[in-house]
Design an enzyme around this catalytic site. Structure first.
Site, PDB file in Angstrom:
ATOM      1  N   SER A  14       0.637  -1.492   0.108  1.00  0.00           N
ATOM      2  CA  SER A  14       0.160   0.008  -0.248  1.00  0.00           C
ATOM      3  C   SER A  14       1.104   1.492  -0.049  1.00  0.00           C
ATOM      4  O   SER A  14       0.931   2.108   0.735  1.00  0.00           O
ATOM      5  CB  SER A  14      -1.150  -0.233   1.077  1.00  0.00           C
ATOM      6  OG  SER A  14      -1.467  -0.890   0.824  1.00  0.00           O
ATOM      7  N   GLU A 139       2.260  -2.356 -13.553  1.00  0.00           N
ATOM      8  CA  GLU A 139       2.632  -1.749 -12.265  1.00  0.00           C
ATOM      9  C   GLU A 139       2.490  -3.704 -11.967  1.00  0.00           C
ATOM     10  O   GLU A 139       1.755  -4.550 -12.167  1.00  0.00           O
ATOM     11  CB  GLU A 139       1.082  -1.790 -11.867  1.00  0.00           C
ATOM     12  CG  GLU A 139       1.766  -1.256 -10.085  1.00  0.00           C
ATOM     13  CD  GLU A 139       0.212  -0.909  -9.350  1.00  0.00           C
ATOM     14  OE1 GLU A 139      -0.007  -1.133  -8.452  1.00  0.00           O
ATOM     15  OE2 GLU A 139      -0.179  -0.315  -9.969  1.00  0.00           O
ATOM     16  N   LYS A 186      15.970   5.946   8.321  1.00  0.00           N
ATOM     17  CA  LYS A 186      16.403   5.234   8.278  1.00  0.00           C
ATOM     18  C   LYS A 186      15.976   4.494   6.472  1.00  0.00           C
ATOM     19  O   LYS A 186      14.476   4.134   5.949  1.00  0.00           O
ATOM     20  CB  LYS A 186      15.878   3.842   8.849  1.00  0.00           C
ATOM     21  CG  LYS A 186      15.589   4.209  10.681  1.00  0.00           C
ATOM     22  CD  LYS A 186      17.065   5.237  11.074  1.00  0.00           C
ATOM     23  CE  LYS A 186      18.250   3.941  10.932  1.00  0.00           C
ATOM     24  NZ  LYS A 186      19.098   4.280  11.634  1.00  0.00           N
ATOM     25  N   PRO A 189      16.080  -0.561   4.929  1.00  0.00           N
ATOM     26  CA  PRO A 189      15.127  -1.151   4.894  1.00  0.00           C
ATOM     27  C   PRO A 189      15.128  -0.755   3.048  1.00  0.00           C
ATOM     28  O   PRO A 189      14.369  -1.990   1.963  1.00  0.00           O
ATOM     29  CB  PRO A 189      13.351  -0.523   4.635  1.00  0.00           C
ATOM     30  CG  PRO A 189      14.012   0.049   6.207  1.00  0.00           C
ATOM     31  CD  PRO A 189      15.731   0.469   6.439  1.00  0.00           C
ATOM     32  N   CYS A 379     -27.317   2.121 -10.162  1.00  0.00           N
ATOM     33  CA  CYS A 379     -26.723   0.001  -9.861  1.00  0.00           C
ATOM     34  C   CYS A 379     -28.262   0.008  -9.410  1.00  0.00           C
ATOM     35  O   CYS A 379     -29.804   0.017  -8.994  1.00  0.00           O
ATOM     36  CB  CYS A 379     -25.778  -0.658  -9.848  1.00  0.00           C
ATOM     37  SG  CYS A 379     -26.023  -2.204 -10.266  1.00  0.00           S
ATOM     38  N   LEU A 380     -28.453  -1.382  -7.563  1.00  0.00           N
ATOM     39  CA  LEU A 380     -28.640  -0.958  -6.707  1.00  0.00           C
ATOM     40  C   LEU A 380     -30.509   0.198  -6.114  1.00  0.00           C
ATOM     41  O   LEU A 380     -30.568  -0.266  -6.209  1.00  0.00           O
ATOM     42  CB  LEU A 380     -27.871  -1.946  -5.928  1.00  0.00           C
ATOM     43  CG  LEU A 380     -29.132  -2.379  -4.907  1.00  0.00           C
ATOM     44  CD1 LEU A 380     -29.851  -3.121  -4.971  1.00  0.00           C
ATOM     45  CD2 LEU A 380     -27.582  -2.812  -3.289  1.00  0.00           C
ATOM     46  N   GLY A 381     -29.481   0.958  -6.255  1.00  0.00           N
ATOM     47  CA  GLY A 381     -29.923   2.298  -5.891  1.00  0.00           C
ATOM     48  C   GLY A 381     -31.215   2.622  -6.478  1.00  0.00           C
ATOM     49  O   GLY A 381     -32.235   3.258  -6.481  1.00  0.00           O
ATOM     50  N   HIS A 519     -23.181   2.495 -13.957  1.00  0.00           N
ATOM     51  CA  HIS A 519     -22.048   2.808 -13.371  1.00  0.00           C
ATOM     52  C   HIS A 519     -21.627   3.559 -14.127  1.00  0.00           C
ATOM     53  O   HIS A 519     -20.535   4.210 -14.132  1.00  0.00           O
ATOM     54  CB  HIS A 519     -20.997   1.796 -12.829  1.00  0.00           C
ATOM     55  CG  HIS A 519     -21.525   1.022 -11.616  1.00  0.00           C
ATOM     56  ND1 HIS A 519     -21.783   0.926 -10.672  1.00  0.00           N
ATOM     57  CD2 HIS A 519     -21.831  -0.193 -12.167  1.00  0.00           C
ATOM     58  CE1 HIS A 519     -22.556  -0.458 -10.182  1.00  0.00           C
ATOM     59  NE2 HIS A 519     -22.270  -0.778 -10.648  1.00  0.00           N
ATOM     60  N   GLU A 521     -20.328   6.262 -12.866  1.00  0.00           N
ATOM     61  CA  GLU A 521     -18.419   7.361 -11.958  1.00  0.00           C
ATOM     62  C   GLU A 521     -17.588   6.780 -12.847  1.00  0.00           C
ATOM     63  O   GLU A 521     -16.114   6.720 -12.817  1.00  0.00           O
ATOM     64  CB  GLU A 521     -19.000   6.754 -10.661  1.00  0.00           C
ATOM     65  CG  GLU A 521     -18.387   5.347  -9.902  1.00  0.00           C
ATOM     66  CD  GLU A 521     -19.841   4.687 -10.571  1.00  0.00           C
ATOM     67  OE1 GLU A 521     -19.825   3.409  -9.411  1.00  0.00           O
ATOM     68  OE2 GLU A 521     -20.974   5.135 -11.165  1.00  0.00           O
TER      69      GLU A 521
END
Length: 547
Positions: A14, A139, A186, A189, A379-381, A519, A521
């Site tokens: 992450s 990636e 540091k 790592p 969608c579900l909304g 969708h 978005e």
């Protein structure tokens, strides 16, 4: 032939590889190059389609119907390049392809092994479409040293060795931890992470170092010395207030110049950063604020609605307002009542699966309808808004979804929403059964909706009579109830081209109430906001002004 940039991560997970990849793609575009971004995920799922949102965040869907990692959403939002099925691959898909070929006898009786068969499959995937762009950014998910990622790293090692010199570079993201007790960053790592890469035959050309504190020049020089990279190829990456500041921040840090130097591209074309200057201007110089409630069932993990949150931000940019989005648990709404929505300027009910929390979504749709609050159902909304209308306006008190009956194993509802068993995709008909595998069996990808002239949805799309957005669902509103619902005041303002599948609903007598089966978005970008989100925020802004 494309040049390849492989992006890996070390030390911890992450770190923001997806964001760094997307920002680099945007920077290369700003210098006049064409790009395509790809994600290689080491997990054994064939794709993320059957993974829980709590496990993996949202599933990003492409125009051609692939269910992919949410990082592909970052790629699209930053570059505007529409992702394809060939831009996402997992270990599960690679192994599945290899085993299918073995069953067909394509390996002519040979013993199937990770090397060369799995690594060859990965390399074949990498080369798809490499004659279409100047740069291919790939990636690799996970962290170097993870056992499941080893086939990918080995394939990359072979790939770099087989390509002409100067065609591939490797960019490695690491973390510089800060020890407060000693007041030190540091570097060890990072050194160990690079050593891990070198042990499998890979060496980074560019190091991107995440840090919460400024990295002194002496520390950058130390990293360069011990990691065998040039000092100006050690790029600092600091925390940002907005992800959309990343292209400008990485450009200021010299990332794009370091990458072009690593390829020997000199003199490098001058960048045009005006697009990102405008994006940041709209973000930083908002002229007001609107409060939006997102009523969903996965609110504990915001990544489950990542594209919704970003599309709202884009809608705010289009209207020069700041969007303050609050995540409202639909189950909490069931228990405590719709008064939890008081004070919001707009309500969004996003997609989801299963019955849990849906009565709270129905309550949200009713609240928005009765209180004249702007509502966007996705969608579900949309389906919950139709169920609310059927129950409270069309004299169908037992209206519900076949999805919920299927879960309960008995019939409890009049199914105004039903399991879609057949639909048209392109030039052929798709058939599905309830007992089919879950993965990849939904209505996936871009579909066209035919819009009613004079409708609100047509107005939002500048008077267009068609719109195209991406879908991901297996249950649909049943068009046989259309007349009954329209007599009650709900308008079906968008339908599939064959007229069988409702795509858009709205209330003509409401300031702004729209539900879409798609969708929208997923295609929104900071420099090209989705029209529905721009229109929704505009309506919320108007409501806030009137309060």
């Amino acid at each position: 032939m494309a040049r390849y940039i492989f992006i890996t991560g070390g030390v911890v997970s992450s770190l923001g590889k997806g964001l760094a990849s997307a920002a680099l793609g945007a920077l290369l575009q700003a210098r006049g190059f064409t790009v395509r971004l790809r994600k290689l995920d080491p997990y054994l799922n064939v794709d993320p389609g059957t993974m829980s949102p709590f496990e993996h965040g949202e599933v990003f869907v492409t125009d051609d119907g692939a269910e992919t990692d949410l990082d592909l959403g970052h790629y699209e939002r930053f570059t505007g390049v529409h992702a394809r099925k060939t831009d996402s691959i997992s270990s599960g898909r690679i192994y599945s392809n290899v085993l299918e070929k073995e069953r067909r006898g394509e390996y002519l009786g040979k013993t199937i092994q990770v090397i060369p068969h799995v690594t060859n499959e990965i390399k074949d995937f990498l080369t798809i479409g490499d004659d279409e762009v100047d740069f291919m950014l790939c990636e690799i998910g996970g962290t170097v040293g993870d056992i499941e990622g080893l086939p990918f790293f080995e394939a990359i090692r072979q790939f770099i060795h087989e390509r002409p010199r100067g065609q591939c570079i490797l960019m490695h993201l690491t973390l510089l931890p800060y020890l407060a007790a000693s007041g030190e960053l540091k570097t060890k790592p990072t050194q160990h992470s690079v050593k891990e890469l070198q042990s499998i035959g890979l060496a980074p050309d560019v190091l991107v170092c995440r840090s919460e504190h400024p990295i002194p020049e002496k520390e950058r020089a130390k990293i360069a010395l011990f990691c065998n990279v040039r000092p100006d190829h050690v790029i600092p990456a600091y925390d940002l207030k907005s992800i959309y500041a990343a292209p400008l921040a990485y450009h200021s840090a010299g990332l794009d110049q370091a990458v072009l130097d690593a390829f020997g591209i000199s003199p490098a074309p001058r960048p045009d950063m005006s697009r990102w200057d405008d994006v940041m201007d709209r973000l930083q110089n908002a002229e007001g604020e609107v409060k939006i409630a997102i009523v969903g069932k996965y609110t504990q993990l915001e990544d489950a609605y990542k594209s919704i949150a970003e599309a709202l931000t884009h809608g705010g940019m289009a209207n020069r307002v700041r969007v303050k989005a609050d995540w409202v648990d639909s189950e909490k709404l069931e228990g405590e009542g719709a008064h939890l929505l008081d004070g919001y300027h707009g309500i969004i009910v996003p997609g989801g699966f299963g019955e849990r929390g849906t009565e709270g979504m129905v309550a949200a749709a009713r609240y928005a309808r009765e209180k004249q609050v702007p509502y966007l159902g996705i969608c579900l909304g949309m389906q919950m808004a139709v169920i609310e209308a059927a129950r409270n306006l069309a004299d169908m008190p037992d209206a519900g979804s076949e999805e919920f009956d299927h879960e309960a194993g008995k019939t409890r509802f009049t199914p105004v929403v039903y399991h879609l068993k057949e639909w048209v995709q392109g030039n052929y008909t798709v058939n599905r059964k309830l007992g089919d595998d879950k993965g990849g069996t939904m209505r996936l990808g871009a579909y066209t909706a035919v819009l009613e002239p004079g409708s609100k949805i047509s107005e939002i799309y500048d008077g267009a009579l068609e719109m195209e957005d991406r879908h991901r669902h297996r249950y649909e509103v049943d068009a046989k109830y259309r007349d009954q619902l329209e007599d009650a005041g709900l308008r079906f303002s968008g339908m599939s081209p064959d007229g069988k599948l409702p795509e858009v609903i709205e209330y003509p007598d409401h300031p702004w109430f729209i539900g879409v089966q798609s969708h929208p978005e997923l295609k929104s970008k900071p420099f090209a906001p989705a029209p529905l989100f721009a229109g929704f925020v505009e309506a919320a802004k108007e409501g806030a002004r009137l309060v």
